[in-house]
Design a protein around this motif. Structure first.
Motif, PDB file in Angstrom:
ATOM      1  N   VAL A  28       8.818  -6.798   6.450  1.00 29.39           N
ATOM      2  CA  VAL A  28       8.622  -8.196   6.824  1.00 29.39           C
ATOM      3  C   VAL A  28       8.730  -8.369   8.331  1.00 29.39           C
ATOM      4  O   VAL A  28       7.984  -9.153   8.926  1.00 29.39           O
ATOM      5  CB  VAL A  28       9.651  -9.090   6.080  1.00 29.39           C
ATOM      6  N   SER A  29       9.602  -7.639   8.974  1.00 27.39           N
ATOM      7  CA  SER A  29       9.791  -7.812  10.417  1.00 27.39           C
ATOM      8  C   SER A  29       8.578  -7.310  11.213  1.00 27.39           C
ATOM      9  O   SER A  29       8.372  -7.750  12.339  1.00 27.39           O
ATOM     10  CB  SER A  29      11.050  -7.085  10.880  1.00 27.39           C
ATOM     11  N   LYS A  30       7.788  -6.416  10.661  1.00 26.38           N
ATOM     12  CA  LYS A  30       6.612  -5.915  11.368  1.00 26.38           C
ATOM     13  C   LYS A  30       5.384  -6.799  11.163  1.00 26.38           C
ATOM     14  O   LYS A  30       4.357  -6.580  11.783  1.00 26.38           O
ATOM     15  CB  LYS A  30       6.290  -4.494  10.912  1.00 26.38           C
ATOM     16  N   HIS A  31       5.514  -7.811  10.316  1.00 23.78           N
ATOM     17  CA  HIS A  31       4.385  -8.696  10.041  1.00 23.78           C
ATOM     18  C   HIS A  31       4.319  -9.773  11.111  1.00 23.78           C
ATOM     19  O   HIS A  31       5.338 -10.350  11.498  1.00 23.78           O
ATOM     20  CB  HIS A  31       4.543  -9.333   8.662  1.00 23.78           C
ATOM     21  N   ASN A  32       3.117 -10.059  11.617  1.00 21.63           N
ATOM     22  CA  ASN A  32       2.940 -11.089  12.639  1.00 21.63           C
ATOM     23  C   ASN A  32       2.651 -12.423  11.976  1.00 21.63           C
ATOM     24  O   ASN A  32       1.611 -12.596  11.346  1.00 21.63           O
ATOM     25  CB  ASN A  32       1.788 -10.712  13.572  1.00 21.63           C
ATOM     26  N   PHE A  33       3.567 -13.362  12.152  1.00 20.57           N
ATOM     27  CA  PHE A  33       3.384 -14.703  11.620  1.00 20.57           C
ATOM     28  C   PHE A  33       2.854 -15.611  12.719  1.00 20.57           C
ATOM     29  O   PHE A  33       3.229 -15.459  13.884  1.00 20.57           O
ATOM     30  CB  PHE A  33       4.712 -15.255  11.097  1.00 20.57           C
ATOM     31  N   PRO A  34       2.004 -16.582  12.380  1.00 20.36           N
ATOM     32  CA  PRO A  34       1.531 -17.511  13.418  1.00 20.36           C
ATOM     33  C   PRO A  34       2.677 -18.408  13.890  1.00 20.36           C
ATOM     34  O   PRO A  34       3.525 -18.825  13.108  1.00 20.36           O
ATOM     35  CB  PRO A  34       0.448 -18.317  12.706  1.00 20.36           C
ATOM     36  N   GLU A  35       2.687 -18.696  15.206  1.00 17.31           N
ATOM     37  CA  GLU A  35       3.785 -19.485  15.741  1.00 17.31           C
ATOM     38  C   GLU A  35       3.685 -20.951  15.344  1.00 17.31           C
ATOM     39  O   GLU A  35       4.668 -21.580  15.019  1.00 17.31           O
ATOM     40  CB  GLU A  35       3.819 -19.349  17.255  1.00 17.31           C
ATOM     41  N   ASN A  36       2.484 -21.508  15.423  1.00 24.80           N
ATOM     42  CA  ASN A  36       2.323 -22.916  15.105  1.00 24.80           C
ATOM     43  C   ASN A  36       1.115 -23.065  14.176  1.00 24.80           C
ATOM     44  O   ASN A  36       0.003 -23.309  14.640  1.00 24.80           O
ATOM     45  CB  ASN A  36       2.123 -23.727  16.384  1.00 24.80           C
ATOM     46  N   PRO A  37       1.321 -22.944  12.888  1.00 26.51           N
ATOM     47  CA  PRO A  37       0.173 -23.036  11.984  1.00 26.51           C
ATOM     48  C   PRO A  37      -0.361 -24.464  11.914  1.00 26.51           C
ATOM     49  O   PRO A  37       0.395 -25.419  11.792  1.00 26.51           O
ATOM     50  CB  PRO A  37       0.741 -22.600  10.635  1.00 26.51           C
ATOM     51  N   GLU A  38      -1.677 -24.589  12.046  1.00 30.21           N
ATOM     52  CA  GLU A  38      -2.329 -25.893  11.951  1.00 30.21           C
ATOM     53  C   GLU A  38      -3.484 -25.789  10.964  1.00 30.21           C
ATOM     54  O   GLU A  38      -4.128 -24.743  10.865  1.00 30.21           O
ATOM     55  CB  GLU A  38      -2.844 -26.330  13.313  1.00 30.21           C
ATOM     56  N   PRO A  39      -3.752 -26.868  10.236  1.00 29.42           N
ATOM     57  CA  PRO A  39      -4.850 -26.812   9.266  1.00 29.42           C
ATOM     58  C   PRO A  39      -6.205 -26.696   9.960  1.00 29.42           C
ATOM     59  O   PRO A  39      -6.423 -27.264  11.032  1.00 29.42           O
ATOM     60  CB  PRO A  39      -4.730 -28.136   8.504  1.00 29.42           C
ATOM     61  N   LYS A  40      -7.087 -25.922   9.356  1.00 25.14           N
ATOM     62  CA  LYS A  40      -8.429 -25.761   9.889  1.00 25.14           C
ATOM     63  C   LYS A  40      -9.287 -26.940   9.461  1.00 25.14           C
ATOM     64  O   LYS A  40      -9.194 -27.406   8.328  1.00 25.14           O
ATOM     65  CB  LYS A  40      -9.077 -24.473   9.372  1.00 25.14           C
ATOM     66  N   LEU A  41     -10.111 -27.400  10.372  1.00 23.45           N
ATOM     67  CA  LEU A  41     -11.043 -28.464  10.034  1.00 23.45           C
ATOM     68  C   LEU A  41     -12.291 -27.826   9.436  1.00 23.45           C
ATOM     69  O   LEU A  41     -12.993 -27.075  10.103  1.00 23.45           O
ATOM     70  CB  LEU A  41     -11.400 -29.274  11.281  1.00 23.45           C
ATOM     71  N   MET A  42     -12.525 -28.127   8.184  1.00 23.79           N
ATOM     72  CA  MET A  42     -13.662 -27.520   7.502  1.00 23.79           C
ATOM     73  C   MET A  42     -14.761 -28.559   7.349  1.00 23.79           C
ATOM     74  O   MET A  42     -14.505 -29.690   6.933  1.00 23.79           O
ATOM     75  CB  MET A  42     -13.254 -26.987   6.132  1.00 23.79           C
ATOM     76  N   THR A  43     -15.967 -28.184   7.688  1.00 22.83           N
ATOM     77  CA  THR A  43     -17.098 -29.085   7.514  1.00 22.83           C
ATOM     78  C   THR A  43     -17.793 -28.704   6.212  1.00 22.83           C
ATOM     79  O   THR A  43     -18.184 -27.556   6.008  1.00 22.83           O
ATOM     80  CB  THR A  43     -18.090 -28.963   8.685  1.00 22.83           C
ATOM     81  N   THR A  44     -17.917 -29.670   5.336  1.00 22.98           N
ATOM     82  CA  THR A  44     -18.561 -29.406   4.062  1.00 22.98           C
ATOM     83  C   THR A  44     -20.026 -29.794   4.169  1.00 22.98           C
ATOM     84  O   THR A  44     -20.367 -30.885   4.637  1.00 22.98           O
ATOM     85  CB  THR A  44     -17.902 -30.210   2.929  1.00 22.98           C
ATOM     86  N   SER A  45     -20.858 -28.896   3.770  1.00 23.79           N
ATOM     87  CA  SER A  45     -22.292 -29.177   3.805  1.00 23.79           C
ATOM     88  C   SER A  45     -22.730 -29.671   2.431  1.00 23.79           C
ATOM     89  O   SER A  45     -22.333 -29.124   1.411  1.00 23.79           O
ATOM     90  CB  SER A  45     -23.078 -27.925   4.198  1.00 23.79           C
ATOM     91  N   LYS A  46     -23.538 -30.714   2.427  1.00 22.48           N
ATOM     92  CA  LYS A  46     -23.998 -31.298   1.167  1.00 22.48           C
ATOM     93  C   LYS A  46     -25.172 -30.481   0.651  1.00 22.48           C
ATOM     94  O   LYS A  46     -26.214 -30.403   1.291  1.00 22.48           O
ATOM     95  CB  LYS A  46     -24.414 -32.761   1.420  1.00 22.48           C
ATOM     96  N   THR A  47     -24.986 -29.865  -0.492  1.00 22.93           N
ATOM     97  CA  THR A  47     -26.067 -29.105  -1.101  1.00 22.93           C
ATOM     98  C   THR A  47     -26.740 -29.987  -2.144  1.00 22.93           C
ATOM     99  O   THR A  47     -26.068 -30.632  -2.943  1.00 22.93           O
ATOM    100  CB  THR A  47     -25.545 -27.820  -1.763  1.00 22.93           C
ATOM    101  N   THR A  48     -28.032 -29.998  -2.098  1.00 22.50           N
ATOM    102  CA  THR A  48     -28.760 -30.824  -3.063  1.00 22.50           C
ATOM    103  C   THR A  48     -29.310 -29.931  -4.163  1.00 22.50           C
ATOM    104  O   THR A  48     -29.997 -28.951  -3.905  1.00 22.50           O
ATOM    105  CB  THR A  48     -29.911 -31.580  -2.386  1.00 22.50           C
ATOM    106  N   ALA A  49     -28.970 -30.280  -5.375  1.00 25.51           N
ATOM    107  CA  ALA A  49     -29.476 -29.568  -6.537  1.00 25.51           C
ATOM    108  C   ALA A  49     -30.709 -30.319  -7.043  1.00 25.51           C
ATOM    109  O   ALA A  49     -30.842 -31.524  -6.814  1.00 25.51           O
ATOM    110  CB  ALA A  49     -28.407 -29.504  -7.613  1.00 25.51           C
ATOM    111  N   PRO A  50     -31.625 -29.648  -7.727  1.00 22.69           N
ATOM    112  CA  PRO A  50     -32.845 -30.322  -8.194  1.00 22.69           C
ATOM    113  C   PRO A  50     -32.563 -31.503  -9.107  1.00 22.69           C
ATOM    114  O   PRO A  50     -33.296 -32.476  -9.086  1.00 22.69           O
ATOM    115  CB  PRO A  50     -33.600 -29.224  -8.947  1.00 22.69           C
ATOM    116  N   TRP A  51     -31.472 -31.438  -9.898  1.00 25.15           N
ATOM    117  CA  TRP A  51     -31.216 -32.532 -10.821  1.00 25.15           C
ATOM    118  C   TRP A  51     -30.582 -33.733 -10.113  1.00 25.15           C
ATOM    119  O   TRP A  51     -30.484 -34.789 -10.681  1.00 25.15           O
ATOM    120  CB  TRP A  51     -30.328 -32.061 -11.964  1.00 25.15           C
ATOM    121  N   GLU A  52     -30.154 -33.577  -8.869  1.00 27.38           N
ATOM    122  CA  GLU A  52     -29.581 -34.705  -8.145  1.00 27.38           C
ATOM    123  C   GLU A  52     -30.653 -35.611  -7.556  1.00 27.38           C
ATOM    124  O   GLU A  52     -30.358 -36.703  -7.115  1.00 27.38           O
ATOM    125  CB  GLU A  52     -28.647 -34.204  -7.041  1.00 27.38           C
TER     126      GLU A  52
END
Length: 67
Positions: A28-52
């Motif tokens: 565990v001591s050799k593992h690098n942990f992030p100092e200040n974890p922050e949530p990633k901003l994810m962009t969701t792309s709208k996929t259009t299906a033929p039935w929509e």
């Protein structure tokens, strides 16, 4: 028939537990942990299906009027 000597079991089990604890701490001591974890901003792309593209309605049998 000889009896099983259990006098060394306690020290064997105790040393095994201490060794496993130390090995785990080293891993565990050799593992690098992030100092200040922050949530990633994810962009969701709208996929259009033929039935929509078409208007459809699903009728639930219980929502139909009584006959």
């Amino acid at each position: 028939m000889p009896q099983l000597d259990t006098s060394t079991w306690f020290i064997t089990i105790l040393s095994m537990i201490i060794t496993l604890f130390l090995v785990f701490q080293l891993k565990v001591s050799k593992h690098n942990f992030p100092e200040n974890p922050e949530p990633k901003l994810m962009t969701t792309s709208k996929t259009t299906a033929p039935w929509e593209k078409k208007w459809t309605k699903i009728y639930f049998p219980h929502s139909l009027p009584l006959q």
